[in-house]
Write a protein that holds these residues in place. Sequence first.
Motif, PDB file in Angstrom:
ATOM      1  N   PRO A 217      26.686  -7.594 -29.268  1.00  0.00           N
ATOM      2  CA  PRO A 217      25.954  -6.684 -28.373  1.00  0.00           C
ATOM      3  C   PRO A 217      25.522  -7.398 -27.110  1.00  0.00           C
ATOM      4  CG  PRO A 217      24.512  -7.452 -30.127  1.00  0.00           C
ATOM      5  CD  PRO A 217      25.886  -8.005 -30.437  1.00  0.00           C
ATOM      6  N   LEU A 218      25.201  -6.628 -26.085  1.00  0.00           N
ATOM      7  CA  LEU A 218      24.676  -7.216 -24.861  1.00  0.00           C
ATOM      8  C   LEU A 218      23.236  -7.675 -25.077  1.00  0.00           C
ATOM      9  CD1 LEU A 218      25.951  -4.735 -22.120  1.00  0.00           C
ATOM     10  CD2 LEU A 218      26.729  -7.078 -22.495  1.00  0.00           C
ATOM     11  N   PRO A 219      22.821  -8.750 -24.412  1.00  0.00           N
ATOM     12  CA  PRO A 219      21.416  -9.158 -24.509  1.00  0.00           C
ATOM     13  C   PRO A 219      20.516  -8.200 -23.745  1.00  0.00           C
ATOM     14  CG  PRO A 219      22.540 -10.493 -22.880  1.00  0.00           C
ATOM     15  CD  PRO A 219      23.595  -9.627 -23.514  1.00  0.00           C
ATOM     16  N   GLU A 220      19.223  -8.311 -23.994  1.00  0.00           N
ATOM     17  CA  GLU A 220      18.275  -7.511 -23.234  1.00  0.00           C
ATOM     18  C   GLU A 220      18.331  -7.927 -21.761  1.00  0.00           C
ATOM     19  OE1 GLU A 220      16.319  -4.977 -24.100  1.00  0.00           O
ATOM     20  OE2 GLU A 220      17.280  -5.016 -26.076  1.00  0.00           O
ATOM     21  N   PRO A 221      18.378  -6.953 -20.849  1.00  0.00           N
ATOM     22  CA  PRO A 221      18.470  -7.315 -19.420  1.00  0.00           C
ATOM     23  C   PRO A 221      17.222  -8.032 -18.934  1.00  0.00           C
ATOM     24  CG  PRO A 221      18.095  -4.953 -19.684  1.00  0.00           C
ATOM     25  CD  PRO A 221      18.375  -5.498 -21.057  1.00  0.00           C
ATOM     26  N   ILE A 222      17.410  -8.949 -18.006  1.00  0.00           N
ATOM     27  CA  ILE A 222      16.296  -9.681 -17.402  1.00  0.00           C
ATOM     28  C   ILE A 222      15.773  -8.859 -16.234  1.00  0.00           C
ATOM     29  CG2 ILE A 222      15.626 -11.817 -16.251  1.00  0.00           C
ATOM     30  CD1 ILE A 222      17.977 -13.173 -17.712  1.00  0.00           C
ATOM     31  N   THR A 223      14.519  -8.487 -16.285  1.00  0.00           N
ATOM     32  CA  THR A 223      13.933  -7.614 -15.253  1.00  0.00           C
ATOM     33  C   THR A 223      13.097  -8.371 -14.236  1.00  0.00           C
ATOM     34  OG1 THR A 223      12.054  -7.163 -16.729  1.00  0.00           O
ATOM     35  CG2 THR A 223      13.920  -5.629 -16.826  1.00  0.00           C
ATOM     36  N   ASP A 224      12.735  -9.600 -14.532  1.00  0.00           N
ATOM     37  CA  ASP A 224      11.891 -10.387 -13.625  1.00  0.00           C
ATOM     38  C   ASP A 224      12.780 -11.129 -12.630  1.00  0.00           C
ATOM     39  OD1 ASP A 224      10.063 -11.927 -12.330  1.00  0.00           O
ATOM     40  OD2 ASP A 224       9.360 -13.016 -14.106  1.00  0.00           O
ATOM     41  N   PRO A 225      12.698 -10.798 -11.332  1.00  0.00           N
ATOM     42  CA  PRO A 225      13.543 -11.488 -10.338  1.00  0.00           C
ATOM     43  C   PRO A 225      13.322 -12.999 -10.318  1.00  0.00           C
ATOM     44  CG  PRO A 225      12.555  -9.510  -9.407  1.00  0.00           C
ATOM     45  CD  PRO A 225      11.893  -9.727 -10.731  1.00  0.00           C
ATOM     46  N   ALA A 226      12.106 -13.427 -10.555  1.00  0.00           N
ATOM     47  CA  ALA A 226      11.823 -14.862 -10.550  1.00  0.00           C
ATOM     48  C   ALA A 226      12.554 -15.570 -11.687  1.00  0.00           C
ATOM     49  CB  ALA A 226      10.314 -15.098 -10.662  1.00  0.00           C
ATOM     50  N   GLN A 227      12.644 -14.893 -12.826  1.00  0.00           N
ATOM     51  CA  GLN A 227      13.341 -15.487 -13.957  1.00  0.00           C
ATOM     52  C   GLN A 227      14.838 -15.594 -13.685  1.00  0.00           C
ATOM     53  OE1 GLN A 227      12.549 -13.451 -17.633  1.00  0.00           O
ATOM     54  NE2 GLN A 227      13.760 -14.866 -18.883  1.00  0.00           N
ATOM     55  N   ILE A 228      15.391 -14.579 -12.995  1.00  0.00           N
ATOM     56  CA  ILE A 228      16.811 -14.621 -12.648  1.00  0.00           C
ATOM     57  C   ILE A 228      17.107 -15.790 -11.721  1.00  0.00           C
ATOM     58  CG2 ILE A 228      18.663 -13.392 -11.432  1.00  0.00           C
ATOM     59  CD1 ILE A 228      17.531 -10.793 -12.479  1.00  0.00           C
ATOM     60  N   SER A 229      16.235 -16.017 -10.740  1.00  0.00           N
ATOM     61  CA  SER A 229      16.457 -17.095  -9.775  1.00  0.00           C
ATOM     62  C   SER A 229      16.382 -18.475 -10.420  1.00  0.00           C
ATOM     63  CB  SER A 229      15.443 -16.995  -8.633  1.00  0.00           C
ATOM     64  OG  SER A 229      14.120 -17.203  -9.125  1.00  0.00           O
ATOM     65  N   GLN A 230      15.724 -18.566 -11.584  1.00  0.00           N
ATOM     66  CA  GLN A 230      15.580 -19.855 -12.253  1.00  0.00           C
ATOM     67  C   GLN A 230      16.620 -20.077 -13.351  1.00  0.00           C
ATOM     68  OE1 GLN A 230      11.548 -19.936 -13.670  1.00  0.00           O
ATOM     69  NE2 GLN A 230      10.656 -19.904 -11.609  1.00  0.00           N
ATOM     70  N   LEU A 231      17.538 -19.124 -13.507  1.00  0.00           N
ATOM     71  CA  LEU A 231      18.544 -19.275 -14.551  1.00  0.00           C
ATOM     72  C   LEU A 231      19.449 -20.478 -14.275  1.00  0.00           C
ATOM     73  CD1 LEU A 231      19.792 -15.632 -15.295  1.00  0.00           C
ATOM     74  CD2 LEU A 231      18.555 -17.137 -16.851  1.00  0.00           C
ATOM     75  N   ASP A 232      19.748 -21.208 -15.317  1.00  0.00           N
ATOM     76  CA  ASP A 232      20.692 -22.315 -15.237  1.00  0.00           C
ATOM     77  C   ASP A 232      21.944 -21.896 -15.998  1.00  0.00           C
ATOM     78  OD1 ASP A 232      22.033 -24.675 -15.032  1.00  0.00           O
ATOM     79  OD2 ASP A 232      20.718 -25.814 -16.380  1.00  0.00           O
ATOM     80  N   ILE A 233      22.954 -21.434 -15.259  1.00  0.00           N
ATOM     81  CA  ILE A 233      24.164 -20.894 -15.880  1.00  0.00           C
ATOM     82  C   ILE A 233      25.178 -22.015 -16.053  1.00  0.00           C
ATOM     83  CG2 ILE A 233      26.017 -19.209 -15.694  1.00  0.00           C
ATOM     84  CD1 ILE A 233      23.206 -18.033 -16.116  1.00  0.00           C
ATOM     85  N   ARG A 234      25.623 -22.191 -17.282  1.00  0.00           N
ATOM     86  CA  ARG A 234      26.590 -23.234 -17.602  1.00  0.00           C
ATOM     87  C   ARG A 234      27.950 -22.606 -17.925  1.00  0.00           C
ATOM     88  NH1 ARG A 234      23.683 -27.916 -19.058  1.00  0.00           N
ATOM     89  NH2 ARG A 234      21.783 -27.884 -17.784  1.00  0.00           N
ATOM     90  N   ARG A 235      28.994 -23.268 -17.469  1.00  0.00           N
ATOM     91  CA  ARG A 235      30.363 -22.817 -17.764  1.00  0.00           C
ATOM     92  C   ARG A 235      30.894 -23.557 -18.976  1.00  0.00           C
ATOM     93  NH1 ARG A 235      35.813 -24.284 -15.813  1.00  0.00           N
ATOM     94  NH2 ARG A 235      34.843 -26.007 -14.677  1.00  0.00           N
ATOM     95  N   HIS A 236      31.442 -22.791 -19.928  1.00  0.00           N
ATOM     96  CA  HIS A 236      32.059 -23.382 -21.115  1.00  0.00           C
ATOM     97  C   HIS A 236      33.550 -23.072 -21.071  1.00  0.00           C
ATOM     98  CE1 HIS A 236      32.881 -24.679 -25.151  1.00  0.00           C
ATOM     99  NE2 HIS A 236      33.275 -23.478 -25.508  1.00  0.00           N
ATOM    100  N   PRO A 237      34.370 -24.055 -20.661  1.00  0.00           N
ATOM    101  CA  PRO A 237      35.815 -23.790 -20.579  1.00  0.00           C
ATOM    102  C   PRO A 237      36.469 -23.802 -21.948  1.00  0.00           C
ATOM    103  CG  PRO A 237      35.354 -26.055 -19.935  1.00  0.00           C
ATOM    104  CD  PRO A 237      34.025 -25.408 -20.208  1.00  0.00           C
ATOM    105  N   ARG A 238      37.453 -22.942 -22.123  1.00  0.00           N
ATOM    106  CA  ARG A 238      38.286 -22.915 -23.322  1.00  0.00           C
ATOM    107  C   ARG A 238      39.727 -23.188 -22.907  1.00  0.00           C
ATOM    108  NH1 ARG A 238      36.941 -20.420 -28.233  1.00  0.00           N
ATOM    109  NH2 ARG A 238      34.810 -19.639 -28.387  1.00  0.00           N
ATOM    110  N   LEU A 239      40.459 -23.825 -23.780  1.00  0.00           N
ATOM    111  CA  LEU A 239      41.878 -24.111 -23.552  1.00  0.00           C
ATOM    112  C   LEU A 239      42.089 -24.824 -22.219  1.00  0.00           C
ATOM    113  CD1 LEU A 239      43.415 -20.748 -24.832  1.00  0.00           C
ATOM    114  CD2 LEU A 239      43.319 -22.934 -26.053  1.00  0.00           C
TER     115      LEU A 239
END
Length: 249
Positions: A217-239
């Motif tokens: 399922p999809l996670p609960e959406p993030i509604t706080d703009p400040a929390q979105i700006s602080q996200l640390d998105i990591r890439r996980h490569p496959r193959l």
Amino acid sequence: MLVLRLAKENPNWGYRRIHGELLVLGIKVAASTVWQILTGAGIDPAPARASSTWAQFLRSQAEVLLACDFFETVTLTGVRMYVLVVIEHTQRWIHILGATPHPTTAWVAQTARNLVMDLDDAGCRARFLIHDRDGKFPALFDSILADAGIKVVLSGIQMPRMNSIVERWIQTCRHELLDRTLIWNQRHLLHMLREYERFYNNHLPHQGIANTRPLQPLPEPITDPAQISQLDIRRHPRLGGILNEYHAA
């Protein structure tokens, strides 16, 4: 900006695919906003696919429908491999039944038995399975499914839209995996397909099911703009980077 990063690292993704990836990360944004960002950056977003009356019919019957088909690929040594796949219309859950250079009656029949056991384990209540009139489907294949309460529906001659869901998946598999890979042999092909099967079922957002994932399922959406700006998105490569998954650290 994350939208432009996803577009740069995955040039074959359209704006709807990027929109789905953002939802997987918990970032709720309109698809039109993603389109505007890409257009403003001079990136040509892929157009949305138009729906059709037949597609609407398939969706209305999706809960009891399966579809299967063979597709071909060639190894570096010139061996032609035949891959048999089944997809569930409701969840878009893909089952790669196997790959072989010789799809004999015994081999195809055994894949039918394996499919029936997998569906029983998953509690799937399918009643119909669509496949074409390819001679690689023996009568025994249909009989095994009939014994399990699944009626085979044959698609029309030269009418791929009657089996459009699995045809679309095959196109996606070629575009995202096989057209970007050199296949050494049968073992290598099966390894690649199993990795893609896990990626598709557990991570890939699918437009046909509201950008959810077949088995997650999809996670609960993030509604706080400040929390979105602080996200640390990591890439996980496959193959080796052919496939990319994104997760919040």
